[in-house]
Design a protein around this motif. Structure first.
Motif, mmCIF file in Angstrom:
data_model
loop_
_atom_site.group_PDB
_atom_site.id
_atom_site.type_symbol
_atom_site.label_atom_id
_atom_site.label_comp_id
_atom_site.label_asym_id
_atom_site.label_seq_id
_atom_site.Cartn_x
_atom_site.Cartn_y
_atom_site.Cartn_z
ATOM 1 N N THR A 41 84.349 48.073 18.358
ATOM 2 C CA THR A 41 84.452 47.502 19.700
ATOM 3 C C THR A 41 83.370 48.027 20.638
ATOM 4 O O THR A 41 83.122 47.440 21.682
ATOM 5 N N MET A 42 82.732 49.127 20.259
ATOM 6 C CA MET A 42 81.687 49.700 21.110
ATOM 7 C C MET A 42 80.378 48.974 20.848
ATOM 8 O O MET A 42 79.962 48.827 19.705
ATOM 9 N N PRO A 43 79.698 48.512 21.911
ATOM 10 C CA PRO A 43 78.425 47.823 21.689
ATOM 11 C C PRO A 43 77.324 48.818 21.302
ATOM 12 O O PRO A 43 77.245 49.919 21.826
ATOM 13 N N HIS A 44 76.516 48.430 20.337
ATOM 14 C CA HIS A 44 75.383 49.248 19.908
ATOM 15 C C HIS A 44 74.102 48.477 20.203
ATOM 16 O O HIS A 44 73.896 47.382 19.665
ATOM 17 N N ARG A 80 89.191 55.364 14.346
ATOM 18 C CA ARG A 80 87.806 55.659 14.719
ATOM 19 C C ARG A 80 86.890 54.504 14.309
ATOM 20 O O ARG A 80 85.984 54.119 15.043
ATOM 21 N N LYS A 81 87.136 53.917 13.127
ATOM 22 C CA LYS A 81 86.338 52.780 12.667
ATOM 23 C C LYS A 81 86.547 51.570 13.572
ATOM 24 O O LYS A 81 85.597 50.871 13.935
ATOM 25 N N ASN A 94 87.492 51.599 16.677
ATOM 26 C CA ASN A 94 86.882 51.898 17.969
ATOM 27 C C ASN A 94 85.375 51.715 17.906
ATOM 28 O O ASN A 94 84.756 51.241 18.862
ATOM 29 N N ALA A 95 84.767 52.073 16.781
ATOM 30 C CA ALA A 95 83.321 51.925 16.633
ATOM 31 C C ALA A 95 82.927 50.453 16.618
ATOM 32 O O ALA A 95 81.829 50.096 17.078
#
Length: 130
Positions: free
Chosen positions: A103-106, A97-98, A100-101
């Motif tokens: 790689t996700m753009p914020h 989960r970390k 994946n977070a």
């Protein structure tokens, strides 16, 4: 012999904040006793395996002691022991989960009204196949 209901034991072991929440989780199928769905009135026995969900986490524990009184968190830890497989599985899921977070753009800020409408239109057009 000491008889304690499953919902009361889960509350005493501090898995859920209230007995009514524990009862709702059992009724909702989030708690399994020895691999099967159980009722809140199920009598807990020493050595039983309980699988329960708390948010995104799933824990498998073995009952070590029985209590119907809610005490400190330190004392509640003596009522159960989490299995090694459960611990490693939860750690692997948390690590995934970390990753994946990361790689996700914020975005730096929330979209304004015009940007929101553009996003909604874009999503709608993609769903329609345009």
């Amino acid at each position: 012999m000491y008889l304690v209901r499953l919902d009361k034991w889960l509350w005493a072991a501090r898995f859920y904040k209230t007995r009514s929440i524990a009862r709702d989780m059992i009724d909702g199928g989030k708690v399994h006793y020895n691999g099967q769905r159980a009722k809140p009135s199920k009598i807990v026995e020493v050595g039983a395996m309980i699988t329960l969900r708390q948010g995104n986490e799933q824990k498998t524990i073995r009952v070590l002691a029985i209590s119907d009184q809610r005490r400190t968190a330190r004392e509640a830890e003596y009522l159960y022991q989490e299995t090694l497989e459960s611990i490693t599985k939860r750690e692997n899921i948390a690590q995934a989960r970390k990753l994946n977070a990361l790689t996700m753009p914020h975005p730096d800020r929330r979209p304004d009204k015009k940007e929101r409408r553009t996003l909604i239109k874009f999503k709608y057009d993609r769903q329609q196949g345009n």
